[in-house]
Design an enzyme around this catalytic site. Structure first.
Site, PDB file in Angstrom:
ATOM      1  N   SER A 146       0.860  -1.177   0.000  1.00  0.00           N
ATOM      2  CA  SER A 146       0.000   0.000   0.000  1.00  0.00           C
ATOM      3  C   SER A 146       0.901   1.234   0.000  1.00  0.00           C
ATOM      4  O   SER A 146       1.757   1.384   0.876  1.00  0.00           O
ATOM      5  CB  SER A 146      -0.872  -0.047   1.263  1.00  0.00           C
ATOM      6  OG  SER A 146      -1.623   1.130   1.403  1.00  0.00           O
ATOM      7  N   LYS A 172      -1.194  -0.896  -4.391  1.00  0.00           N
ATOM      8  CA  LYS A 172      -2.378  -0.114  -3.997  1.00  0.00           C
ATOM      9  C   LYS A 172      -1.933   1.322  -3.774  1.00  0.00           C
ATOM     10  O   LYS A 172      -0.971   1.584  -3.048  1.00  0.00           O
ATOM     11  CB  LYS A 172      -2.958  -0.724  -2.729  1.00  0.00           C
ATOM     12  CG  LYS A 172      -3.851   0.180  -1.888  1.00  0.00           C
ATOM     13  CD  LYS A 172      -4.611  -0.640  -0.859  1.00  0.00           C
ATOM     14  CE  LYS A 172      -4.815   0.109   0.443  1.00  0.00           C
ATOM     15  NZ  LYS A 172      -5.520  -0.704   1.459  1.00  0.00           N
ATOM     16  N   LYS A 174      -3.007   5.136  -2.513  1.00  0.00           N
ATOM     17  CA  LYS A 174      -3.976   5.936  -1.776  1.00  0.00           C
ATOM     18  C   LYS A 174      -4.371   7.125  -2.642  1.00  0.00           C
ATOM     19  O   LYS A 174      -3.507   7.760  -3.274  1.00  0.00           O
ATOM     20  CB  LYS A 174      -3.344   6.441  -0.469  1.00  0.00           C
ATOM     21  CG  LYS A 174      -3.058   5.327   0.526  1.00  0.00           C
ATOM     22  CD  LYS A 174      -4.340   4.803   1.149  1.00  0.00           C
ATOM     23  CE  LYS A 174      -4.053   3.774   2.220  1.00  0.00           C
ATOM     24  NZ  LYS A 174      -5.286   3.271   2.848  1.00  0.00           N
ATOM     25  N   ASP A 199      -7.270   3.165  -3.145  1.00  0.00           N
ATOM     26  CA  ASP A 199      -7.988   3.196  -1.861  1.00  0.00           C
ATOM     27  C   ASP A 199      -8.259   4.653  -1.496  1.00  0.00           C
ATOM     28  O   ASP A 199      -7.324   5.440  -1.303  1.00  0.00           O
ATOM     29  CB  ASP A 199      -7.136   2.524  -0.769  1.00  0.00           C
ATOM     30  CG  ASP A 199      -7.849   2.434   0.581  1.00  0.00           C
ATOM     31  OD1 ASP A 199      -9.005   2.911   0.677  1.00  0.00           O
ATOM     32  OD2 ASP A 199      -7.253   1.892   1.539  1.00  0.00           O
ATOM     33  N   ASP A 249     -13.941  -1.477   2.901  1.00  0.00           N
ATOM     34  CA  ASP A 249     -13.029  -1.572   4.041  1.00  0.00           C
ATOM     35  C   ASP A 249     -13.795  -1.022   5.252  1.00  0.00           C
ATOM     36  O   ASP A 249     -14.560  -1.755   5.897  1.00  0.00           O
ATOM     37  CB  ASP A 249     -11.735  -0.781   3.731  1.00  0.00           C
ATOM     38  CG  ASP A 249     -10.751  -0.722   4.891  1.00  0.00           C
ATOM     39  OD1 ASP A 249     -11.064  -1.211   5.979  1.00  0.00           O
ATOM     40  OD2 ASP A 249      -9.639  -0.153   4.724  1.00  0.00           O
ATOM     41  N   LYS A 273     -10.293  -6.603   7.803  1.00  0.00           N
ATOM     42  CA  LYS A 273      -9.277  -6.237   8.795  1.00  0.00           C
ATOM     43  C   LYS A 273      -9.730  -6.746  10.140  1.00  0.00           C
ATOM     44  O   LYS A 273     -10.782  -6.324  10.644  1.00  0.00           O
ATOM     45  CB  LYS A 273      -9.135  -4.713   8.893  1.00  0.00           C
ATOM     46  CG  LYS A 273      -8.229  -4.121   7.857  1.00  0.00           C
ATOM     47  CD  LYS A 273      -7.997  -2.656   8.117  1.00  0.00           C
ATOM     48  CE  LYS A 273      -7.447  -2.031   6.856  1.00  0.00           C
ATOM     49  NZ  LYS A 273      -7.487  -0.579   6.899  1.00  0.00           N
ATOM     50  N   GLY A 301      -4.487  -4.304   6.292  1.00  0.00           N
ATOM     51  CA  GLY A 301      -3.544  -4.044   7.377  1.00  0.00           C
ATOM     52  C   GLY A 301      -3.631  -2.604   7.830  1.00  0.00           C
ATOM     53  O   GLY A 301      -4.275  -1.773   7.182  1.00  0.00           O
TER      54      GLY A 301
HETATM   55  O1  OSB Z   1      -7.287   1.871   4.516  1.00  0.00           O
HETATM   56  O2  OSB Z   1      -6.241   0.060   4.268  1.00  0.00           O
HETATM   57  C1  OSB Z   1      -6.329   1.163   4.792  1.00  0.00           C
HETATM   58  C2  OSB Z   1      -3.193   1.841   6.899  1.00  0.00           C
HETATM   59  C3  OSB Z   1      -3.743   2.541   7.939  1.00  0.00           C
HETATM   60  C4  OSB Z   1      -5.099   2.804   7.933  1.00  0.00           C
HETATM   61  C5  OSB Z   1      -5.894   2.375   6.869  1.00  0.00           C
HETATM   62  C6  OSB Z   1      -5.350   1.656   5.827  1.00  0.00           C
HETATM   63  C7  OSB Z   1      -3.968   1.411   5.827  1.00  0.00           C
HETATM   64  C8  OSB Z   1      -3.258   0.717   4.755  1.00  0.00           C
HETATM   65  C9  OSB Z   1      -1.974   0.039   5.141  1.00  0.00           C
HETATM   66  O3  OSB Z   1      -3.591   0.750   3.600  1.00  0.00           O
HETATM   67  C10 OSB Z   1      -1.766  -1.332   4.619  1.00  0.00           C
HETATM   68  C11 OSB Z   1      -0.645  -2.047   5.350  1.00  0.00           C
HETATM   69  O4  OSB Z   1      -0.761  -2.342   6.557  1.00  0.00           O
HETATM   70  O5  OSB Z   1       0.388  -2.316   4.717  1.00  0.00           O
HETATM   71 MG    MG Z   2      -8.511   0.831   3.152  1.00  0.00          MG
END
Ligand code: OSB
Ligand code: MG
Length: 387
Positions: A146, A172, A174, A199, A249, A273, A301
């Protein structure tokens, strides 16, 4: 299976610096904060769990302080002395407390780890035992990475290139309003064939449907959580206007939420999660619903320490987790994690479940103490607040 009896629970609030800040639609974070749960049984077994939280209550509403408070004041006292012969019954012990899923999940994770260790099993095999018949652990999980919001398109392309070179097979990105179509276009132009997804962490509204539909041209694996963190209904309306599959999510906080999302066509893929849904028992129920409905599933995660990541990986190794999970190697997150050994990316973008019993990693006491000190030094509550 042999039952465990909970003797004591210790809570450790820690701060661990990330190798690089992680920026999402709700802000940038420089350090991992977590409450680690250390649970001791009458038999002398120690189980570990992680309450995945963030400094800023932007993803979920909990903070390190609220999680520590809920655990110390209510949940831990309610379970000390309890005997557990089936970890799926554990949630009934704390049912009378509402919400606070991230706190609850950390405590339950420590129970699962202790239970697996007491029975001399890997946690992944313990989960498999309570999964539908025939769902044995695969011993490893396919993973992706991510990538947070970067200062420029060029920087984004560079980070993506770097991660691909390290061996990650799914990227992924953001996004947020004003940082979406151009970033997808830039990355897709440079890497036409990679597994790519976005995301949004709830940054859009239904009025943005047209803008979001322009993302269809980039052949995305999915778009994760475009709309409000507590919406399900409008995601169903949005999905009808998009070719790209909507992954939920934030919106799915329980098995019940997932059933609603399936009923209204709001979920094409699920990011599960453990922290968000309040623990691994709920995860097993959600897993079963995904199997019954042929719903594609992966494990999300929150940049966990090795303790939380090990447990998530144990779950991600179940066979119906059929898309790459957000569980990256240790060197994507920290210079020195709280646990050993580190997770190292293997062939074909996989992480192997460690061989040891329970979560299979050991907490390093020296690093734990250092990370606890770092939390106290950085957040000296009680200081006068001034502008
Ligand atoms: O939205 O998936 C999410 C990290 C913190 C809060 C929300 C998210 C995330 C990640 C991290 O996308 C993914 C990872 O742990 O590698
Ligand atoms: Mg997410």
């Amino acid at each position: 299976m042999k039952a465990i009896t909970i003797r004591s629970i210790d809570l450790h609030t820690i701060l661990l610096p990330y190798l690089s800040p992680f920026e999402t639609s709700f802000g940038a974070e420089t350090d991992k904060v977590a409450v680690l749960v250390e649970l001791r049984t009458d038999g002398g077994v120690v189980g570990w769990g992680e309450c995945s939280i963030e400094l800023w209550p932007g993803y979920g509403h909990e903070t390190a302080e609220t999680a520590a408070h809920m655990l110390a004041e209510f949940m831990a006292p309610a379970v000390i002395g309890a005997s557990i012969s089936d970890p799926r019954e554990f949630p009934t012990l704390i049912r009378r407390f509402r919400g606070n899923h991230h706190a609850r999940a950390g405590l339950e994770a420590a129970v699962w780890d202790a239970f697996a260790k007491h029975n001399e099993m890997r946690l992944t095999d313990c989960f498999a035992m309570y999964a539908p018949a025939g769902h044995a652990s695969q011993g490893s999980a396919t993973v992706g990475v991510s990538i947070g919001i970067q200062p420029s398109l060029e920087a984004t392309v560079d980070v993506v290139r770097n991660r691909l070179e390290q061996g990650y097979g799914r990227i992924k990105l953001k996004i947020k309003r004003g940082w979406d179509v151009e970033v997808a276009r830039a990355v897709r132009a440079e890497f036409p064939d990679i597994l790519l997804m976005l995301d949004a962490n709830s940054d859009y509204r239904l009025e943005d449907a047209k803008r979001l539909a322009t993302l269809d041209q980039f052949d995305l694996l999915m778009i994760e959580q475009p709309l409000s963190h507590d919406d399900i209904y409008e995601h169903g309306i949005l999905q009808k206007r998009l070719k790209t599959r909507v992954c939920l999510d934030e919106s799915v906080k329980s098995a019940s939420d997932l059933r609603i999302a399936l009923t209204v066509g709001a979920v094409g893929i699920l990011n599960l999660k453990p922290a968000r849904v309040g623990g691994f028992s709920e995860c097993l129920e959600i897993y079963r619903i995904c199997v019954e409905n042929d719903l594609p599933l992966w494990i999300g995660g929150m940049l966990e320490t090795g303790v939380g990541r090990a447990a998530n990986l144990a779950f991600a190794a179940l066979p119906a987790v059929n898309l790459p999970s957000d569980i990256s190697a240790t060197d994507r997150y920290f210079a020195a994690d709280i646990s050993e050994p580190p997770f190292v990316l293997g062939e074909e973008s996989t992480l192997a479940v460690p061989d040891g019993i329970g979560i299979g990693v050991e907490v390093r006491r020296d690093r734990l103490e250092e990370a606890k000190r770092r939390w106290i030094d950085k957040y000296p509550y009680g200081k006068a607040l001034t502008r």
